[in-house]
Design a protein around this motif. Structure first.
Motif, PDB file in Angstrom:
ATOM      1  N   UNK A 272     -42.865   4.426  38.348  1.00  0.00           N
ATOM      2  CA  UNK A 272     -41.613   4.245  37.850  1.00  0.00           C
ATOM      3  C   UNK A 272     -40.692   5.004  38.921  1.00  0.00           C
ATOM      4  N   UNK A 273     -39.403   4.591  38.867  1.00  0.00           N
ATOM      5  CA  UNK A 273     -38.430   5.453  39.848  1.00  0.00           C
ATOM      6  C   UNK A 273     -37.181   5.672  38.904  1.00  0.00           C
ATOM      7  N   UNK A 274     -36.620   6.700  39.011  1.00  0.00           N
ATOM      8  CA  UNK A 274     -35.360   7.073  38.616  1.00  0.00           C
ATOM      9  C   UNK A 274     -34.315   7.255  39.598  1.00  0.00           C
ATOM     10  N   UNK A 275     -33.390   6.629  39.517  1.00  0.00           N
ATOM     11  CA  UNK A 275     -32.012   6.882  40.337  1.00  0.00           C
ATOM     12  C   UNK A 275     -30.581   6.871  39.811  1.00  0.00           C
ATOM     13  N   UNK A 276     -29.737   7.543  40.306  1.00  0.00           N
ATOM     14  CA  UNK A 276     -28.264   7.356  39.958  1.00  0.00           C
ATOM     15  C   UNK A 276     -28.143   5.802  39.673  1.00  0.00           C
TER      16      UNK A 276
ATOM     17  N   UNK B 196     -29.291   5.889  47.830  1.00  0.00           N
ATOM     18  CA  UNK B 196     -28.322   5.741  48.592  1.00  0.00           C
ATOM     19  C   UNK B 196     -27.863   4.602  48.759  1.00  0.00           C
ATOM     20  N   UNK B 197     -28.326   3.535  49.091  1.00  0.00           N
ATOM     21  CA  UNK B 197     -27.850   2.158  49.186  1.00  0.00           C
ATOM     22  C   UNK B 197     -27.247   1.567  47.602  1.00  0.00           C
ATOM     23  N   UNK B 198     -27.945   2.034  46.891  1.00  0.00           N
ATOM     24  CA  UNK B 198     -27.503   1.255  45.504  1.00  0.00           C
ATOM     25  C   UNK B 198     -26.589   2.178  44.761  1.00  0.00           C
ATOM     26  N   UNK B 199     -26.479   3.252  44.946  1.00  0.00           N
ATOM     27  CA  UNK B 199     -25.844   4.134  44.123  1.00  0.00           C
ATOM     28  C   UNK B 199     -24.836   5.036  44.495  1.00  0.00           C
ATOM     29  N   UNK B 200     -24.752   5.495  46.024  1.00  0.00           N
ATOM     30  CA  UNK B 200     -23.962   6.673  46.476  1.00  0.00           C
ATOM     31  C   UNK B 200     -22.921   5.709  47.584  1.00  0.00           C
ATOM     32  N   UNK B 201     -23.454   4.938  48.376  1.00  0.00           N
ATOM     33  CA  UNK B 201     -22.825   4.657  49.611  1.00  0.00           C
ATOM     34  C   UNK B 201     -21.470   3.785  49.361  1.00  0.00           C
TER      35      UNK B 201
END
Ligand code: NCD
Ligand code: ZN
Length: 356
Positions: A9-13, A299-304
């Motif tokens: 599993x992965x958790x991201x913003x 970073x790519x999906x949720x921040x930049x």
């Protein structure tokens, strides 16, 4: 980002989609919930049959989009809009648009470049007064980066746009914020990386990371892979992957999810556009995993994207679980059918609380 051992599993913003097509009318209730289940913010393209050319039209469209957001997601999902730039766009529209707080930029469609671009710009110089205001007020110019000259090969149109339009435009407006939309070539990725400028960003679609033109053309023509700018050869796909996982904050998500009814894609003159809103996060995750770059996903999906558009970074987290599921063959689309990208294929990641 946190990942459990062996990436079960992965958790991201929660991610944002900085380029999506919703269309209008009845179909909004079929497509908006998909994007709202995946993303916290999105930037909606203005190429409706009657294009969104001014702030009043954009606000009315925004209200229709909001109505199509499911009740349980209404507080969690925020659409932002773009205006459709034409030869006749009034310079006063820039400040007016930004004052709405909903409109973040203007979309440049070179006339004839893509779906519903007939009312687009015939010569960028016609828009210089508006662009001047955009630079002054910090509006983003989103560009569909393809030249439209019929004698230029369709596979070369993006690279030529960089030399013929983008470089001169950036010279004339060095502090204009430009988002180079859905880049598809090594030339575009290299250009954005080498400029390394806070004024230049680029969105990348899932299809351009996962596929190349062989997927569309070898072993039979597959219209559901057809979008514009068109899929290129593998070396370009590799360059885009490299850019997306580079950790450079100039690259961010723009799904370019663009629904067209099944019969209009499976047609002797098929429409351009891939539908990925249903499972975009899973598609991007698959691409990053194949590159062993899940640590670069957040970073790519949720921040930049938010950083480039100067929007707050989301706080809510999402969880992706390693789980097989099959992409539906068709989805509802008003009284028509819609074929999603990778229809019928098995995905190995699933967003917890996803639409399906
Ligand atoms: C988009 C559409 O259908 O609106 N189509 C596509 O192939 N990407 C338009 C666009 O973004 O070019
Ligand atoms: Zn698009």
């Amino acid at each position: 980002m946190s990942t459990e051992s062996k990436h079960n599993s992965i958790e991201i913003i929660q991610p944002d989609d900085m380029h999506v097509h919703f269309r209008d009318g009845d179909v909004l209730k079929d497509v908006v919930p998909h994007t709202a289940a995946q993303f916290a913010k999105c930037l909606v393209m203005p190429n409706l049959k009657s294009p969104v050319v001014n702030s009043e039209l954009a606000i009315a469209y925004y209200e229709r989009i909001k109505q199509a957001v499911p009740n349980n997601l209404k507080d969690k999902f925020e659409p932002f809009l773009t205006l459709y730039l034409t030869d006749k766009t009034n310079s006063d529209e820039v400040k007016k648009a930004l004052d709405t707080q909903i409109i973040k930029g203007f979309k440049l469609y070179p006339a004839g470049a893509t779906t519903l671009s007939e009312n687009g710009v015939t010569n960028i110089k016609n828009c210089y007064a508006v662009i001047e205001q955009m630079q002054k007020y910090n509006a983003v110019l989103l560009v569909h980066g393809e030249v439209t000259d019929h004698h230029v090969d369709i596979f070369d149109r993006e690279a030529k746009f960089i030399d013929d339009v983008l470089i001169p435009l950036r010279k004339d407006f060095p502090e204009l914020k430009i988002s180079f939309e859905h880049i598809t070539t090594k030339q575009a990725a290299d250009y954005v990386l080498s400029e390394n400028s806070q004024y230049l960003g680029a969105s990348i679609t899932p299809q351009h990371l996962l596929y190349n033109r062989n997927h569309m053309l070898a072993g039979g023509i597959k219209p559901h892979y057809y979008c514009l700018p068109i899929l290129k050869r593998s070396l370009h796909q590799q360059a885009l992957l490299k850019a997306a996982i580079s950790g450079s904050d100039r690259f961010y998500v723009g799904t370019d999810s663009a629904p067209h009814a099944k019969y209009l894609k499976e047609n002797s003159c098929g429409c351009a556009g891939c539908y990925s809103a249903l499972h975009a996060v899973e598609l991007y995750t698959t691409a990053f995993e194949a590159e062993n770059a899940l640590d670069k996903l957040e970073g790519f999906m949720s921040i930049y994207g938010s950083k480039f558009y100067e929007l707050p970074i989301n706080t809510h987290k999402i969880k992706l679980i390693k789980q097989n599921w099959q992409v539906p063959n068709v989805l509802n689309f008003g009284n028509q059918e819609l074929v999603p990208l990778a229809a019928g294929e098995t995905m190995t990641w699933k967003l917890e609380n996803s639409f399906l």
